[in-house]
Design a protein around this motif. Structure first.
Motif, PDB file in Angstrom:
ATOM      1  N   MET A  36      68.733  18.943 -23.409  1.00  0.00           N
ATOM      2  CA  MET A  36      68.738  19.717 -24.855  1.00  0.00           C
ATOM      3  C   MET A  36      68.005  21.021 -24.605  1.00  0.00           C
ATOM      4  N   ALA A  37      68.458  21.989 -25.024  1.00  0.00           N
ATOM      5  CA  ALA A  37      68.045  23.344 -25.006  1.00  0.00           C
ATOM      6  C   ALA A  37      66.903  23.523 -25.813  1.00  0.00           C
ATOM      7  N   ASP A  38      65.765  24.115 -25.652  1.00  0.00           N
ATOM      8  CA  ASP A  38      64.567  24.359 -26.331  1.00  0.00           C
ATOM      9  C   ASP A  38      65.046  24.982 -27.486  1.00  0.00           C
ATOM     10  N   LYS A  39      64.419  24.529 -28.740  1.00  0.00           N
ATOM     11  CA  LYS A  39      64.571  25.073 -30.069  1.00  0.00           C
ATOM     12  C   LYS A  39      63.851  26.650 -30.239  1.00  0.00           C
ATOM     13  N   GLN A  40      64.616  27.359 -30.863  1.00  0.00           N
ATOM     14  CA  GLN A  40      63.831  28.706 -30.907  1.00  0.00           C
ATOM     15  C   GLN A  40      64.135  29.360 -32.142  1.00  0.00           C
ATOM     16  N   ALA A  41      63.098  30.218 -32.673  1.00  0.00           N
ATOM     17  CA  ALA A  41      63.256  30.726 -33.931  1.00  0.00           C
ATOM     18  C   ALA A  41      62.954  32.544 -33.775  1.00  0.00           C
ATOM     19  N   SER A  42      63.583  33.174 -34.011  1.00  0.00           N
ATOM     20  CA  SER A  42      63.396  34.627 -33.633  1.00  0.00           C
ATOM     21  C   SER A  42      63.684  35.288 -35.195  1.00  0.00           C
ATOM     22  N   VAL A  43      62.826  36.341 -35.417  1.00  0.00           N
ATOM     23  CA  VAL A  43      62.787  37.106 -36.561  1.00  0.00           C
ATOM     24  C   VAL A  43      63.034  38.638 -35.960  1.00  0.00           C
ATOM     25  N   TYR A  44      63.939  39.109 -36.526  1.00  0.00           N
ATOM     26  CA  TYR A  44      63.981  40.733 -36.170  1.00  0.00           C
ATOM     27  C   TYR A  44      63.602  41.492 -37.416  1.00  0.00           C
ATOM     28  N   ILE A  45      62.805  42.645 -36.988  1.00  0.00           N
ATOM     29  CA  ILE A  45      62.102  43.486 -38.049  1.00  0.00           C
ATOM     30  C   ILE A  45      62.936  44.983 -37.672  1.00  0.00           C
ATOM     31  N   VAL A  46      63.769  45.175 -38.654  1.00  0.00           N
ATOM     32  CA  VAL A  46      64.726  46.385 -38.439  1.00  0.00           C
ATOM     33  C   VAL A  46      64.060  47.531 -39.391  1.00  0.00           C
ATOM     34  N   ASP A  47      63.826  48.696 -38.938  1.00  0.00           N
ATOM     35  CA  ASP A  47      63.429  49.772 -39.716  1.00  0.00           C
ATOM     36  C   ASP A  47      64.712  50.716 -40.344  1.00  0.00           C
ATOM     37  N   VAL A  48      64.833  50.442 -41.551  1.00  0.00           N
ATOM     38  CA  VAL A  48      66.222  51.128 -42.095  1.00  0.00           C
ATOM     39  C   VAL A  48      65.683  52.275 -43.010  1.00  0.00           C
ATOM     40  N   GLY A  49      64.625  52.724 -42.575  1.00  0.00           N
ATOM     41  CA  GLY A  49      64.265  53.944 -43.556  1.00  0.00           C
ATOM     42  C   GLY A  49      65.108  55.272 -43.206  1.00  0.00           C
ATOM     43  N   ARG A  50      64.706  56.376 -44.222  1.00  0.00           N
ATOM     44  CA  ARG A  50      65.571  57.491 -44.385  1.00  0.00           C
ATOM     45  C   ARG A  50      65.606  57.834 -43.197  1.00  0.00           C
ATOM     46  N   SER A  51      64.518  58.303 -42.530  1.00  0.00           N
ATOM     47  CA  SER A  51      64.189  58.948 -41.003  1.00  0.00           C
ATOM     48  C   SER A  51      65.353  58.274 -40.104  1.00  0.00           C
ATOM     49  N   MET A  52      65.559  57.012 -40.399  1.00  0.00           N
ATOM     50  CA  MET A  52      66.509  56.317 -39.219  1.00  0.00           C
ATOM     51  C   MET A  52      67.809  56.660 -39.110  1.00  0.00           C
ATOM     52  N   GLY A  53      68.190  57.274 -40.611  1.00  0.00           N
ATOM     53  CA  GLY A  53      69.635  57.809 -40.633  1.00  0.00           C
ATOM     54  C   GLY A  53      70.058  59.214 -39.873  1.00  0.00           C
TER      55      GLY A  53
END
Length: 729
Positions: free
Chosen positions: A1-18
């Protein structure tokens, strides 16, 4: 059985990212999403419920997280620490609905407010609540352009919490400086430079990963191999002799695992658009569909029917149940039935075993003996005695330069196979590698004449012959092969010659291209497909530099071998060689009239086939061929129309066969294909003297349907299309 995994992605969606920077045609967010979509879709394709994903939006227009608290009264100051941070998706298994919702939500916002460290705290809180104290691989990925606010208040406690929870922190920045990658942004903003140094320090203290996003996006083209847990194909004993009767027999507890195995691309399934059932009805097909995944498709279920010939049944066919069938073996032209009670006769009763039959010298093993993928044989886990015994056997075989010949049965009543076992000795690993060997019936002996020897009928060996290379050709070919050598064409990091095609850098183009396209289409359902990664097509063609270096030896080889370009095939000229009589006389010239006819003769119905061939022989231009074939087509239709029942069907089929063969020889298959399509249309419409369905059966029986691209290169009809065309519509 594969290892259990929890991943959290923090995505910067600020105005400057546009905004678009550094000459890119896409915004910072779109640039970053290439890597994020690749990571998320790769996780989705594993279809593991224990591989979960959460997404946090940084610098969003709104606020939605557990750590943010609204002021209880208008006079109470608002808590700005966790403002403009939104949990776009809680930690859960990602499916198509989550992908589509995330695609709609991940767009540049209208604000640049929001603290990146607070978003990191929200991600830590999500992982702690979801994983609790259970065994999980915990990951946090922060993707930003570095222009957001990163408050250092309480950072030591945050780093300590990351270390205690065992979280793997990865921070990737748009246009972040990376000396190892060789990138440095010009005229960098002081605030962004300070944020970069601050984030790099956090990663160093957490033993995390810090890098520039450009390197991560560039690495997307390199396929990532799927980690597969080993599953033993055999667990038992490796024996030499009968250890139950002989005390000197050898008995070692071992385990056998796959060493190499063909990696196959994901398979496609058949689906249909969902059809809304009538009121009070529920379609069985719709029951197989999955509403949870959000697709408007339903799986297709296959049903199999068994039909036998029965003259008394309606239509001459009768459907039977599978339980009523018996197995039979073809014996000559008769079928020998084997009932279910006697079926055990065909099964060889065996029990799981791995028995050494003997030893063979390594030099006597031919490469073509290998029939299967390889497996590795190791000692039983935690069995020290077995490990020492197997190690002794491995070293003994290695020192004697021998292979082991063994008989293997992996499961009860499974046919036994012969395997050869070779020793594998590495600094920290010892094992036996086995591969299946052929039985006598599996070997095909074919003898071909030698390429370097030419013998006459009397047995004399010739030194010079048109099929033997001269010394000049031999040396020219040798030089050309040396110039095309790939074993030293590559260069390592220090510039030294190395293998241009190392096995660890060769990937399956089909497998990874399908994987790339499926993941792309899941996110971009209507956009054009992306180009193939360069690394997948790198070894599809010789390197251009090598071709330039080898061009001169190739020209010398062409000249020495007297290689000439084959003239293109001329349309309308038959390639079939006519048989010559022993007398040497040209029978066609004798039978042919002295004066070659200048006008095309009209084909008569009494002597249609000979006159058709004669017309084609005399007149080979395309207009004459079409006119002759149109006359033949009219005669075929006339024959079918005038046929009483099926009396003239054989004659019509013969005419069609001749017409078909002649047009194949003349490289004009489309003339016949157009004719047969028109004939079928007229026949099924009743335009040839009534119902002529039986004539179409003659067409199928005599195989005079469409000319396929296998029979003629100029035909565009596939074999599948030709078979479907023969069916009655």
């Amino acid at each position: 059985m594969a290892d259990k995994q929890a991943s959290v992605y923090i995505v910067d969606v600020g105005r400057s990212m546009g905004q678009k920077r550094n000459g890119r045609e896409e915004s910072d967010l779109d640039f970053a999403m290439q890597w994020i979509w690749d990571k998320i879709t790769s996780t989705v394709m594993t279809e593991r419920k224990t591989d979960t994903i959460g997404v946090v939006g940084l610098r969003t227009d709104g606020t939605d997280n557990e750590l943010f608290s609204e002021p209880s009264s208008a006079s109470e100051p608002e808590d700005d620490a966790y403002k403009n941070i939104t949990v776009l998706n809680p930690i859960q298994q990602f499916l198509m609905p989550q992908l589509r919702n995330l695609r709609e939500n991940l767009k540049p916002s209208k604000t640049d407010s929001g603290d990146g460290i607070s978003a990191l705290v929200v991600a830590i809180q999500m992982i702690m609540r979801y994983c609790k104290k259970l065994k999980y691989i915990r990951n946090i990925y922060l993707v930003t352009n570095g222009t957001a606010l990163f408050d250092s208040y309480g950072i030591d406690d945050i780093i300590k919490r990351i270390q205690e929870e065992g979280i793997n922190l990865t921070i990737l920045g748009v246009d972040f400086d990376d000396p190892d990658y060789g990138f440095k942004e010009k005229d960098k903003d002081k605030q962004k430079a300070a944020n970069e140094a601050f984030l790099r320090n956090i990663c160093e203290q957490c033993n995390g990963t810090f890098g520039t996003l450009a390197e991560a996006v560039e690495e997307l083209g390199r396929p990532r191999l799927k980690k597969v847990r080993p599953v033993a194909s055999y667990k038992g004993t490796l024996t030499l002799g009968d250890y139950l009767k002989d005390d000197t027999a050898m008995n070692i507890d071992i385990e056998r695992y796959p060493r190499t195995m063909i990696a196959k691309p994901i398979s496609a399934s058949n689906y249909v658009a969902k059809v809304k059932p009538e009121d009070g009805e529920e379609s069985e097909t719709l029951q197989a569909s999955s509403e949870a995944d959000g697709r408007k498709m339903s799986a297709v279920r296959n049903e199999r029917a068994y039909i036998v010939q029965d003259e008394e049944a309606p239509g001459g066919k009768k459907e039977v149940n599978r339980e009523e069938l018996e197995k039979g073996y073809l014996y000559g032209r008769a079928v020998v039935p084997i009932s279910s009670t006697d079926e055990s006769i065909t099964v060889l009763e065996t029990s799981p075993s791995y028995e050494i039959l003997g030893f063979i010298p390594r030099q006597g093993y031919e490469r073509y003996f290998s029939m299967s993928t390889t497996c590795v044989v190791v000692a039983q886990k935690t069995n020290v005695k077995a490990a020492i015994a197997l190690s002794s056997l491995i070293h003994a075989v290695y020192e004697l330069d021998n292979y082991i010949l063994a008989r293997l049965v992996t499961k009860k009543d499974k046919p036994p196979v012969l395997v050869a076992m070779a020793p594998l000795i590495e600094p920290d690993f010892e094992a036996l590698i086995d591969v299946q060997l052929p039985f006598l019936e599996d070997v095909r002996h074919y003898r071909f004449p030698p390429l370097d020897i030419v013998k006459t009928v009397t047995g004399k060996v010739l030194d010079k012959h048109r099929n033997l290379p001269s010394d000049e050709v031999y040396h020219a070919m040798s030089n050309y092969v040396d110039k095309m050598d790939l074993s030293t064409f590559g260069r390592d990091d220090e510039g030294n010659p190395t293998d241009y095609v190392p096995p660890e850098d060769t990937y399956s183009p089909v497998l990874h291209r399908i994987d790339q396209v499926v993941r792309w289409r899941a996110i971009h359902p209507k956009e054009p497909l992306p180009p193939v990664y360069d690394i997948l097509t790198k070894f599809s063609y010789p390197p251009k530099e090598l071709l330039k270096l080898s061009q001169e030896p190739l020209d010398i080889l062409i000249k020495a071998s007297n290689v000439k370009k084959v003239p293109p095939k001329v349309r309308g000229k038959r390639e079939r060689e006519q048989a010559k009589p022993m007398s040497g006389l040209n029978v066609d010239e004798l039978l042919r009239s002295e004066d070659r006819p200048t006008k095309r003769r009209k084909i008569s119905s009494r002597n249609a086939i000979p006159e058709f061939k004669q017309n084609l022989f005399f007149h080979s231009d395309i207009e004459a061929i079409k006119d002759t074939c149109s006359q033949m087509a009219a005669l075929i239709k006339e024959t079918i129309t005038n046929s009483f029942a099926d009396i003239l069907y054989d004659k019509a089929a013969d005419m069609m066969r001749v017409m078909r063969n002649e047009l194949i020889d003349l490289d004009e298959p489309e003339i016949y294909n157009d004719f047969i399509r028109d004939l079928k249309k007229a026949m099924l419409a009743g335009e040839l003297g009534g119902n002529r369905v039986d004539m179409w059966k003659e067409v199928s029986k005599n195989n005079v349907g469409l000319v396929t691209n296998v029979e003629s290169e100029r035909s565009e009809v596939t074999e599948e299309a030709a078979k479907e065309f023969l069916l009655e519509n």
